[in-house]
Design an enzyme around this catalytic site. Structure first.
Site: not given
Ligand code: BG6
Length: 499
Positions: A155, A184-185, A247
């Site tokens: 992304k 999308d992690h 997300h």
């Molecule tokens: C990322 C965003 O995709 O997800 C970041 O670009 C955000 O801004 C992050 O901090 C949050 O991921 P997680 O896994 O910590 O909830």
């Protein structure tokens, strides 16, 4: 140790091999997969970038990343065994002839192992560089092998609907959709995958998972961090693009999708696209009733003074970029008609927590004496995505004693208590799936575009109309008043594990 099946021989080329994503996430994830015996016996990881590195210097650099960011700290022997598989090539991505090096590496691997490897190209680079790389890449002979050659795209996937469509058409001009793995992690998180198990592997929930029993749904992803030095990127993104378009809408799909007939990648993704297509498009004239935005000011967070967004590095001192966004969506289908889905996300908020709340309708209390019903609360199912990893069902119970007094109590399933050992990080799951050729947890082109369609009216109106009163929320808070008003207008309030 986690139970992975053995994979066939693989080469991973990481474009942006000297960059932050590889340093913090990819190599630590690969190292953990190695420790869990999940990598193929015959594998190579090749870092690709412009920086000058010898193999040894590159490995030393990656070791620092693994020491800092891996869930398992590197042991001397295991690091030595793992890093034998790593190498580095310097390459100018604009120079067509440089791509021949990749072909040579693949050929050498074939010769050495007498096996045709799967080849993964991980694009850990700025999005504008992806089209530059994929054209010459697609001219390499082995890239036409649809079954064994894969591209991983990070992304942000587009800046709006038009740019996402353009990116998709470039990608599919050179590669087959089946070769493209858009990350999308959030989809790699154990707790997110568990939503399908919770919903579809239990007889209990599915019959009541609809508008007849559910009053509303909340999805909240709050963070205590600011923009962490990513002001340059964030200025052009904002919270709606950074978190909701991808997300949070993916979480919404997991909650709202119909039962799949199988766990086939396309079947799951079809069901998710159905949800996105059914999300009611917000009319631009009503955006103020359906969405709220905010930006954090200077203040105090857990005893530390923190800068306001406008004073962060690479941020315009008059910036109108939102660091908080909330929205209300409706899904116009039989299951969800009339059930609001409230979503919110923000930086510098009171807690770091991603959670989903399913708020059930209130049960009738006629039979109970009036005082018994004083603390009457509707049932609620909370799903902690991170850092709390739990599922919590709230129901009414009778307080011990002579009188009929009721109290809400919680029935909790917690990963920590139920499963020994640590869960894999999202990137471990996702990298393994790419190597395995399983696209279930990745975004298909139509999913990405449908998600952009949903947020476009909000983005367009926010661009045209200046925000009022920015900065409008303090660090360590729950965001701006407009967000409270958005949900209070319907007679609800935001809930969290923490309030
Ligand atoms: C990322 C965003 O995709 O997800 C970041 O670009 C955000 O801004 C992050 O901090 C949050 O991921 P997680 O896994 O910590 O909830």
């Amino acid at each position: 140790m986690l139970d992975y099946k053995k994979l066939s021989s693989t080469i991973i080329f990481i474009f942006g091999g000297s960059g932050d994503l590889n340093f913090r996430k990819l190599t630590p994830a690969l190292y953990n997969l190695f420790l869990d015996d999940a990598l193929p016996e015959k594998f190579n990881i090749v870092g690709v970038s412009r920086t000058d590195y010898t193999d040894a210097a590159y490995k030393k650099h990656l070791l620092e990343g693994v020491s800092q960011f891996s869930r398992n700290k590197p042991g001397e022997e295991s690091w030595a065994a793992f890093s034998k598989h790593i190498s580095y090539i310097k390459m100018d991505i604009n120079e067509k002839s440089h791509y021949e090096q990749l072909e040579k590496i693949v050929d050498a691997h074939k010769q050495k192992y007498n096996e045709t490897p799967s080849v993964v190209f991980y694009m850990a680079v700025a999005p504008q560089l992806v089209p530059v790389i994929i054209k010459p890449l697609s001219e390499l002979k082995f890239c036409h092998e649809v079954r064994t050659t894969r591209l991983v795209i990070e992304k942000p996937f587009g800046h709006d609907l038009d740019s996402a469509r353009e990116m998709n058409s470039i990608l599919t001009k050179y590669f087959d959709e089946d070769q493209i793995y858009r990350i999308d992690h959030y989809l790699g998180k154990e707790t997110v995958q568990n939503i399908l198990a919770l919903r579809f592997a239990n007889a209990l929930f599915e019959p009541i998972w609809n508008r007849n029993y559910i009053d509303h749904v909340q999805i909240s992803a709050t963070e205590t961090v600011g923009v962490e030095g990513r002001g340059g990127y964030y200025e052009n993104a904002g919270a709606l693009r950074d978190m909701i378009q991808n997300h949070i809408l993916q979480l919404l799909c997991m909650v709202a999708m119909e039962p799949p007939v199988s766990f086939n990648a396309n079947e799951i993704r079809n069901k998710k696209v159905d949800v996105l297509k059914a999300v009611r498009r917000i009319d631009k004239s009503n955006v103020q009733d359906y969405a709220a935005r905010g930006q954090y000011r200077k203040g105090w967070l857990k005893g530390q003074e923190v800068e306001g967004y406008r004073n962060e590095k690479d941020v315009n001192p008059d910036s109108e970029t939102e660091t908080f966004a909330a929205a209300k969506f409706f899904i116009d289908n039989w299951r969800w008609e009339g059930v609001p889905f409230y979503v919110r996300t923000g930086k510098r908020m009171h807690v770091k927590s991603t959670e989903i709340t399913i708020q059930f309708k209130r049960a009738p209390d006629y039979a109970f004496p009036k005082e018994a019903a004083d603390t009457w609360r509707p049932n609620r199912l909370s799903i902690g995505i991170s850092p709390e990893m739990d599922v919590c069902l709230r129901f009414q119970a009778k307080r011990p004693g002579q009188s009929m007094i009721l109290n809400p109590v919680d029935m909790v399933f917690n990963y920590k208590d139920s499963y020994e050992g640590e869960e894999p990080e999202a990137y471990e799951t996702l990298l393994y799936d790419v190597m395995d050729g399983d696209a279930t947890l990745f975004m298909r082109a139509d999913q990405v575009e449908a998600a952009w369609e949903i947020v476009m009216p909000i983005l367009e109106v926010w661009k045209q109309r200046k925000p009022v009163g920015f900065p409008n929320y303090s660090p360590d808070s729950w965001g701006p008043e407009d967000s409270e008003a958005l949900i209070a207008r319907d007679g609800h309030n935001w809930v969290s594990h923490f309030n």
